[in-house]
Design a protein around this motif. Structure first.
Motif, PDB file in Angstrom:
ATOM      1  N   GLY A   1      15.651  43.772  40.765  1.00 25.82           N
ATOM      2  CA  GLY A   1      14.501  43.095  41.341  1.00 25.82           C
ATOM      3  C   GLY A   1      13.426  44.099  41.678  1.00 25.82           C
ATOM      4  O   GLY A   1      13.405  45.220  41.150  1.00 25.82           O
ATOM      5  N   LEU A   2      12.541  43.718  42.588  1.00 26.07           N
ATOM      6  CA  LEU A   2      11.438  44.608  42.953  1.00 26.07           C
ATOM      7  C   LEU A   2      11.944  45.896  43.587  1.00 26.07           C
ATOM      8  O   LEU A   2      11.473  46.988  43.245  1.00 26.07           O
ATOM      9  CB  LEU A   2      10.497  43.882  43.917  1.00 26.07           C
ATOM     10  N   ALA A   3      12.902  45.815  44.504  1.00 24.58           N
ATOM     11  CA  ALA A   3      13.405  47.019  45.168  1.00 24.58           C
ATOM     12  C   ALA A   3      14.037  47.971  44.171  1.00 24.58           C
ATOM     13  O   ALA A   3      13.789  49.182  44.194  1.00 24.58           O
ATOM     14  CB  ALA A   3      14.405  46.644  46.258  1.00 24.58           C
ATOM     15  N   GLY A   4      14.859  47.436  43.270  1.00 26.71           N
ATOM     16  CA  GLY A   4      15.515  48.288  42.284  1.00 26.71           C
ATOM     17  C   GLY A   4      14.536  48.924  41.316  1.00 26.71           C
ATOM     18  O   GLY A   4      14.635  50.114  40.993  1.00 26.71           O
ATOM     19  N   ALA A   5      13.563  48.121  40.841  1.00 22.86           N
ATOM     20  CA  ALA A   5      12.581  48.645  39.887  1.00 22.86           C
ATOM     21  C   ALA A   5      11.702  49.714  40.518  1.00 22.86           C
ATOM     22  O   ALA A   5      11.405  50.750  39.896  1.00 22.86           O
ATOM     23  CB  ALA A   5      11.727  47.502  39.348  1.00 22.86           C
ATOM     24  N   LYS A   6      11.274  49.485  41.768  1.00 22.23           N
ATOM     25  CA  LYS A   6      10.434  50.481  42.432  1.00 22.23           C
ATOM     26  C   LYS A   6      11.233  51.734  42.787  1.00 22.23           C
ATOM     27  O   LYS A   6      10.677  52.842  42.823  1.00 22.23           O
ATOM     28  CB  LYS A   6       9.783  49.892  43.677  1.00 22.23           C
ATOM     29  N   ALA A   7      12.525  51.582  43.025  1.00 20.43           N
ATOM     30  CA  ALA A   7      13.364  52.762  43.242  1.00 20.43           C
ATOM     31  C   ALA A   7      13.427  53.605  41.978  1.00 20.43           C
ATOM     32  O   ALA A   7      13.297  54.838  42.026  1.00 20.43           O
ATOM     33  CB  ALA A   7      14.769  52.338  43.672  1.00 20.43           C
ATOM     34  N   ALA A   8      13.622  52.951  40.835  1.00 22.09           N
ATOM     35  CA  ALA A   8      13.666  53.685  39.562  1.00 22.09           C
ATOM     36  C   ALA A   8      12.346  54.394  39.304  1.00 22.09           C
ATOM     37  O   ALA A   8      12.316  55.565  38.886  1.00 22.09           O
ATOM     38  CB  ALA A   8      13.985  52.712  38.425  1.00 22.09           C
ATOM     39  N   GLU A   9      11.240  53.700  39.570  1.00 23.51           N
ATOM     40  CA  GLU A   9       9.920  54.310  39.381  1.00 23.51           C
ATOM     41  C   GLU A   9       9.752  55.539  40.271  1.00 23.51           C
ATOM     42  O   GLU A   9       9.262  56.590  39.829  1.00 23.51           O
ATOM     43  CB  GLU A   9       8.847  53.280  39.697  1.00 23.51           C
TER      44      GLU A   9
END
Length: 407
Positions: A13-21
Motif C-alpha cells: 500500500g502507500l506505507a510500503g511503497a513510500k518505504a521502498a522509495e
C-alpha cells in the motif's frame, strides 16, 4: 547496526511503497522485495471514497508510482503475493505460492481490514480496496437505493458521493449523530445538517439486525429497501502475521518510536502499527492517509539505522459536498474537553479547537485553509504544558501565529 543487504516489505500500500522509495533515496543499494496481496500496484486510498467514486479523479491518479518506477529502481514488486508466515529464526517470510523470501530487515505494512457483520459476507459491500470502490461506483447509479450501516468517515464520504451521483441514501447508526465519538455533539451536528440539506436520511439510535441482498432490517422492525448496502463500521489491523510470529501486539503491532517491533529485525508502519508516541505519551494506532505517507519513510530510515523518534501529530482530512476539513491532534476517549470556535460554524467556515484544561489538544479547520501549521504549533505547545489565552484564541482578529505560547 550494520546496513542490511536484503529488505522485504510485506504490504504494497502507500506505507510500503513510500518505504521502498525512501530506501532508494537514502542510498540503500541492497535488494528490496515488495510483496502485495492485491493485483494492482500500490495506490493511495483517499480517492477511493472521494474522486474515484464521484468520477472526478482519473483512473491512474491514485497510483503511488508509475509502473516503470519499480523496475527502474530495482524494487522487486510482486503482486498477488500473500504472506502467510514469518520464520524469525531463519529470517524468512513464507508466501501462499510456497515461495520463501529471505530478509535482513522486514517491514510489516499490512494495513487494516474492514469489520464485517457475520452473515452478510456475500452481498454487503465494504470499502477498503480499489476493487471495492470500482464495484461500488457501479452500484450507486442515479436513483439507486443505498443503505449505509455506520456513520464514520468512510460512511459519510460515501454518502456524500452517492448523493452527488443521484442515489437515495439512508445512514443507519446506533449513535445520535454522525462522527460524534471523534468530534463531539457540536461539530457532529454540522455534518448531520450538511448531509440532511443534501437529502441524506438518517436512522439514529438504530441497529441493523439483519442485512439481506435487497433490504436492511432494523431493531425496531423497520425495513429499509436497498439496491446496495455498505457496511462501514470500522476496521481492524491486519496483525495476524505478527501475532503468529510471537511479536508484541494489541490493537496492532506494537512498535517503539522508531517503528521497531519487539524483534529488532522487524519493523511496522501504517495502519497496522501501534506506535509508542513520545510526544503524546501513549501508544496509538492511526488509520489515516498521512500516517501511511509519513510512517513508511520513517520506518525505512530506521531500518537503515538513520531513524529519528516519531513525533508526527495524527492528521486527517475529508471532503463532503461543499465542506472540506482538516483535523490534527489526539483526544483520548473519555478526555474532558472544552470547545473553542473561531469563526462561524453555521456558515461552515471556522476553526475549532478542543482544549484539555487551558491547553490545545486538537484542532480542525472547516473551509478555512492554510492554517494547519499554526494549529499544529498550538497543539505542540499544549502538549508541552503551555496554556493559551482562550479569549484571543476565539478572536478572528488575532493572528494564529501570535497565539503560540512562548513564541
Amino acid at each position: 547496526m550494520s546496513e542490511p543487504e536484503s529488505i522485504v516489505i510485506a504490504g504494497a500500500g502507500l506505507a510500503g511503497a513510500k518505504a521502498a522509495e525512501t530506501l532508494r533515496t537514502e542510498g540503500f543499494g541492497g535488494r528490496i522485495t515488495l510483496l502485495g496481496s492485491e493485483l494492482l500496484r500500490p495506490y493511495e486510498r483517499p480517492p477511493l471514497s472521494k474522486g474515484l467514486l464521484l468520477g472526478t479523479t482519473g483512473p491512474d491518479e491514485p497510483f503511488v508510482h508509475a509502473a516503470s518506477w519499480y523496475p527502474d529502481n530495482a524494487v522487486d514488486l510482486r503482486l498477488g503475493a500473500v504472506v502467510t508466515g514469518i520464520d524469525r529464526a531463519a529470517r524468512v517470510v513464507h508466501t501462499a505460492s510456497g515461495e520463501d523470501v529471505g530478509y535482513d530487515r522486514l517491514l510489516l505494512a499490512t494495513g487494516a481490514m474492514p469489520r464485517r457483520p457475520a452473515g452478510a459476507e456475500t452481498f454487503a459491500h465494504t470499502f477498503r480496496t480499489r476493487e471495492d470502490s470500482d464495484r461500488f461506483h457501479a452500484a450507486i447509479e442515479k436513483n439507486a437505493r443505498l443503505v449505509i450501516v455506520g456513520a464514520g468517515w468512510i460512511g459519510m464520504e460515501v454518502a456524500a458521493a452517492a448523493r452527488q451521483r443521484g442515489a437515495h441514501v439512508t445512514v443507519v447508526t446506533p449513535d445520535r449523530l454522525p462522527l460524534r465519538k471523534v468530534l463531539g455533539d457540536t461539530v457532529a451536528q454540522v455534518f448531520a445538517d450538511l448531509h440532511r440539506e443534501h437529502g441524506v436520511e438518517f436512522r439514529f439510535g438504530a441497529h441493523a439486525t439483519e442485512i439481506l441482498p435487497d433490504r436492511v432490517v432494523l431493531d425496531d422492525g423497520t425495513t429499509l429497501a436497498a439496491d446496495a448496502v455498505l457496511v462501514a463500521i470500522g476496521a481492524v489491523p491486519n496483525d495476524a502475521l505478527a501475532v503468529e510470529a510471537g511479536l508484541a501486539t494489541g490493537d496492532g503491532v506494537h512498535v517503539d518510536a522508531l517503528h521497531t517491533t519487539s524483534d529488532p529485525a522487524i519493523f511496522a508502519a501504517g495502519d497496522v502499527a501501534a506506535v509508542d508516541h513520545p510526544l503524546l505519551g501513549a501508544r496509538i494506532r492511526v488509520e489515516h492517509w498521512a500516517n501511511a505517507l509519513d510512517s513508511g519513510p520513517a520506518a525505512a530510515r530506521a531500518m537503515l539505522g538513520r531513524g529519528t523518534p516519531w513525533d508526527r501529530l495524527p492528521f486527517f482530512f475529508t471532503d463532503q459536498f461543499d465542506l472540506g476539513m482538516e483535523y490534527a491532534g489526539h483526544v483520548p476517549p473519555g478526555t474532558e474537553t472544552r470547545l473553542v470556535v473561531r469563526g462561524d460554524l453555521a456558515r461552515r467556515e471556522a476553526i475549532v479547537f478542543w482544549l484539555a484544561g487551558d491547553r490545545v489538544a486538537a484542532g480542525m479547520n472547516l473551509n478555512v485553509w492554510d492554517v494547519q501549521d499554526q494549529i499544529q504549533d498550538l497543539i505542540r505547545a499544549g502538549l508541552a504544558g503551555r496554556a493559551v489565552d482562550l479569549a484571543r484564541l476565539s478572536d478572528e482578529s488575532v493572528p494564529l501565529t501570535e497565539l503560540v505560547p512562548g513564541s
